[in-house]
Motif scaffolding. Sequence first.
Motif, PDB file in Angstrom:
ATOM      1  N   PHE B 110      -0.017 -34.968 -18.079  1.00  0.00           N
ATOM      2  CA  PHE B 110       1.471 -34.528 -17.291  1.00  0.00           C
ATOM      3  C   PHE B 110       1.330 -32.907 -17.116  1.00  0.00           C
ATOM      4  O   PHE B 110       1.575 -32.650 -15.837  1.00  0.00           O
ATOM      5  N   THR B 111       1.251 -32.223 -18.275  1.00  0.00           N
ATOM      6  CA  THR B 111       0.768 -30.773 -17.845  1.00  0.00           C
ATOM      7  C   THR B 111      -0.206 -30.425 -16.919  1.00  0.00           C
ATOM      8  O   THR B 111      -0.039 -29.515 -16.136  1.00  0.00           O
ATOM      9  N   ALA B 112      -1.469 -31.143 -16.747  1.00  0.00           N
ATOM     10  CA  ALA B 112      -2.357 -30.682 -16.011  1.00  0.00           C
ATOM     11  C   ALA B 112      -1.755 -30.978 -14.512  1.00  0.00           C
ATOM     12  O   ALA B 112      -2.077 -30.304 -13.601  1.00  0.00           O
ATOM     13  N   ASP B 113      -1.070 -32.265 -14.348  1.00  0.00           N
ATOM     14  CA  ASP B 113      -0.636 -32.700 -13.090  1.00  0.00           C
ATOM     15  C   ASP B 113       0.160 -31.637 -12.491  1.00  0.00           C
ATOM     16  O   ASP B 113       0.280 -31.272 -11.418  1.00  0.00           O
ATOM     17  N   VAL B 114       1.269 -31.000 -13.538  1.00  0.00           N
ATOM     18  CA  VAL B 114       2.063 -30.056 -12.875  1.00  0.00           C
ATOM     19  C   VAL B 114       1.472 -28.772 -12.602  1.00  0.00           C
ATOM     20  O   VAL B 114       1.679 -28.227 -11.571  1.00  0.00           O
ATOM     21  N   LEU B 115       0.510 -28.424 -13.507  1.00  0.00           N
ATOM     22  CA  LEU B 115      -0.133 -27.184 -13.220  1.00  0.00           C
ATOM     23  C   LEU B 115      -0.990 -27.145 -12.160  1.00  0.00           C
ATOM     24  O   LEU B 115      -1.025 -26.166 -11.113  1.00  0.00           O
ATOM     25  N   ALA B 116      -1.570 -28.172 -11.482  1.00  0.00           N
ATOM     26  CA  ALA B 116      -2.295 -28.467 -10.503  1.00  0.00           C
ATOM     27  C   ALA B 116      -1.281 -28.266  -9.315  1.00  0.00           C
ATOM     28  O   ALA B 116      -1.744 -27.973  -7.949  1.00  0.00           O
ATOM     29  N   GLY B 117      -0.078 -28.816  -9.291  1.00  0.00           N
ATOM     30  CA  GLY B 117       0.999 -28.295  -8.440  1.00  0.00           C
ATOM     31  C   GLY B 117       1.650 -27.251  -8.205  1.00  0.00           C
ATOM     32  O   GLY B 117       2.377 -26.818  -7.339  1.00  0.00           O
ATOM     33  N   VAL B 118       1.442 -26.221  -9.351  1.00  0.00           N
ATOM     34  CA  VAL B 118       2.139 -24.959  -9.151  1.00  0.00           C
ATOM     35  C   VAL B 118       1.737 -24.066  -8.154  1.00  0.00           C
ATOM     36  O   VAL B 118       0.384 -23.775  -7.810  1.00  0.00           O
ATOM     37  N   SER B 120       0.237 -21.236  -6.016  1.00  0.00           N
ATOM     38  CA  SER B 120      -0.722 -20.071  -6.537  1.00  0.00           C
ATOM     39  C   SER B 120      -0.229 -19.040  -6.637  1.00  0.00           C
ATOM     40  O   SER B 120      -0.587 -18.124  -7.550  1.00  0.00           O
ATOM     41  N   ILE B 121       0.874 -18.486  -5.860  1.00  0.00           N
ATOM     42  CA  ILE B 121       1.510 -17.042  -5.985  1.00  0.00           C
ATOM     43  C   ILE B 121       1.991 -17.098  -7.615  1.00  0.00           C
ATOM     44  O   ILE B 121       1.981 -15.977  -7.995  1.00  0.00           O
ATOM     45  N   VAL B 122       2.842 -18.202  -7.826  1.00  0.00           N
ATOM     46  CA  VAL B 122       3.120 -18.323  -9.434  1.00  0.00           C
ATOM     47  C   VAL B 122       2.062 -17.838 -10.525  1.00  0.00           C
ATOM     48  O   VAL B 122       2.178 -17.076 -11.426  1.00  0.00           O
ATOM     49  N   ILE B 123       0.724 -18.472 -10.200  1.00  0.00           N
ATOM     50  CA  ILE B 123      -0.020 -18.064 -11.018  1.00  0.00           C
ATOM     51  C   ILE B 123      -0.604 -16.717 -11.196  1.00  0.00           C
ATOM     52  O   ILE B 123      -1.066 -15.957 -11.971  1.00  0.00           O
ATOM     53  N   GLY B 124      -0.449 -16.203  -9.806  1.00  0.00           N
ATOM     54  CA  GLY B 124      -0.682 -14.718  -9.351  1.00  0.00           C
ATOM     55  C   GLY B 124       0.062 -13.873 -10.329  1.00  0.00           C
ATOM     56  O   GLY B 124      -0.476 -13.008 -10.971  1.00  0.00           O
ATOM     57  N   THR B 212      -5.644 -16.616  -1.771  1.00  0.00           N
ATOM     58  CA  THR B 212      -5.340 -15.224  -1.621  1.00  0.00           C
ATOM     59  C   THR B 212      -4.262 -14.927  -2.480  1.00  0.00           C
ATOM     60  O   THR B 212      -4.472 -13.792  -3.295  1.00  0.00           O
ATOM     61  N   ALA B 213      -3.144 -15.560  -2.630  1.00  0.00           N
ATOM     62  CA  ALA B 213      -1.890 -15.075  -3.181  1.00  0.00           C
ATOM     63  C   ALA B 213      -2.261 -14.703  -4.701  1.00  0.00           C
ATOM     64  O   ALA B 213      -1.771 -13.803  -5.299  1.00  0.00           O
ATOM     65  N   PRO B 214      -3.105 -15.527  -5.697  1.00  0.00           N
ATOM     66  CA  PRO B 214      -3.019 -15.157  -6.688  1.00  0.00           C
ATOM     67  C   PRO B 214      -4.020 -13.815  -7.136  1.00  0.00           C
ATOM     68  O   PRO B 214      -4.044 -13.121  -8.087  1.00  0.00           O
ATOM     69  N   LEU B 215      -4.819 -13.536  -6.174  1.00  0.00           N
ATOM     70  CA  LEU B 215      -5.466 -12.392  -6.207  1.00  0.00           C
ATOM     71  C   LEU B 215      -4.721 -10.874  -5.760  1.00  0.00           C
ATOM     72  O   LEU B 215      -5.131  -9.962  -6.275  1.00  0.00           O
ATOM     73  N   LEU B 216      -3.693 -11.310  -4.970  1.00  0.00           N
ATOM     74  CA  LEU B 216      -2.998 -10.120  -4.723  1.00  0.00           C
ATOM     75  C   LEU B 216      -2.462  -9.292  -5.486  1.00  0.00           C
ATOM     76  O   LEU B 216      -2.373  -7.956  -5.800  1.00  0.00           O
TER      77      LEU B 216
END
Lengths: 308, 286
Positions: B110-118, B120-124, B212-216
């Motif tokens: 479940f966590t993996a599925d949620v993470l895959a949908g987060v 990418s700006i959040v991960i940035g 792009t977003a997570p790299l900004l």
Amino acid sequence: MNETPSKPAMSPVKVEAIDPLDSAVLDMPRQAPRFNVLSAIQNDQPHAPAIHPSVAHGKGIVEIKDFSLYYGPKKTVHSVSLSIPVGHVTALIGPSGCGKSTLLRSVNRLNDLVDGVRTTGDILVGGESVYAPGTDVIDLRRRVGMVFQKSNPFPMSIFDNVVYGLRIHGERRRSVLEEVCERSLRGAALWDEVKDRLQSSAMGLSGGQQQRLCIARAIAVEPQVLLMDEPCSALDPIATLKIEELILEISQKYTVLIVTHNMGQASRVSDYTAFMYLGRLVEYGPTSHIFQTPTLPETEQYITGKFG
Amino acid sequence: MRRTAYDLYRRSLSALIFAGCVGCAVLIVGVLGWVIGYLSSIGASSLSIGFFTELPSGDVANPGGMKHAILGTLALVAMAGVIGVPLGVATGIYLAEFKQDRYILAPVRFTADVLAGVPSIVIGILGYELVVVPMGSYNGWAGAFALAFIMVPIVARTSEEMLRLVPDSYRAASLALGATKAQTITRVVLPAATGSLITGIMLALARICGETAPLLFTALGSRLLTLDPNKPFPSLTVQIYTYATGPYPEQKRLAWAGILVLVALLLALNALIRYVASRSITRSIA
């Protein structure tokens, strides 16, 4: 060469294995309205399996002792006791769902892979307990080889398949691996067919060849016991014949415990036969006895195709 | 056979639905073709050898090339792969091969599925908080970390699916020969699934190539060829973003060229994935 007139060739049925005790069994009176073992089993009533005296010694290489197995709440093997004699082929027969494959997979604890399996009683292989808490399952499975219903060579070369068992036990010397590979493939009557393409994929072999490769892979680690779970059920008659010849050949060196649906096969390849029904042992004895003069009429009915 | 009105109706409906499906497929392919065609027409004119070999000049009328950004993206993706692939594959192995841990597996999956949908700006932002702030500056590690974070759930779930395709009969055969679980996984299951595992890994790599977003917030981008991961790190996507949002027409042209190169890279990667997938063993045995 032959000084005496040659005898006709022996038929594959091992007539010579008839025990002198058979006559005693034959002379047993059969009462007219008798206790029916199969209906007793169906009604979950206790019954006593008919064990031939020649296999009641309790000194087999595999000793199944009052062994029961449950899948969750369902009991699929009911207090089976069987003594598998060393150096012979023993066949487990019985209608589908009688627990013979489950019992076979209990000997090398392959049922451990299934969720919710619980057992009582014990099995001894070479005198060592299979179900005692401290049992080394890895070592047990090295001592008890297995050939599956559907041939399952690994997707690697023929050579790598045969020596897999050795490699996982740490053998790295090329000369040893090559020697064992040849010996095992010869032992499985496959050497002549594959010796020029040991490095090609095992997936390119025919079904019968794949099954013989699996037998070679199993005997490469020289197990004490070889389990065979309907090894011919996915093969055509000619490939089946080859495997049967091979089983007879292998039984010179190994103890074989084979599950089969094929009555003819059981009578051709085995020295002893155990008849199971709904998870219970019904009758067990020398194959010639079971097939020619079974103690129980129920066994005779099954063997002659009256049910099952 | 006599054709009733109902018969005519059901045949027409079938033809209509089929036409609809074909129409949708043509539309999708058409849009992709249009995008690539449009990109090519604008980008190709700005594309030159200099784009690949030159560094930014600082002169807005003649802005040089994107050598630093191309190398930066490759380095970032490589670093992210080194971090993300082992983690992802290991998680996939756990999910596929340790079925008895069913009370742990469900939450992990479940966590993996949620993470895959987060998004990418959040991960940035996560990379910013977890790496940039403690290290005191924008840097390449943070970018690689963020990209790896995007990779892990994708690689984990695709690896799990691929390993599930390996028949249980292989595992049984190996265990029955006295192999340990680890030997069974490393010597039989993983080799049998290698081709499809690589497909999954390459899909994840293709995905992060275009991020792009997570790299900004993490690598920030750089106009220098400083491939030192402790410093702000160049990347193609951020450089395109910077040029495209800037005021100078020559830089905008360069951004179009960059987009073309990026899309070409992704197309090539996807073609490679298809090739590898078609040759994978799992496909032939499944």
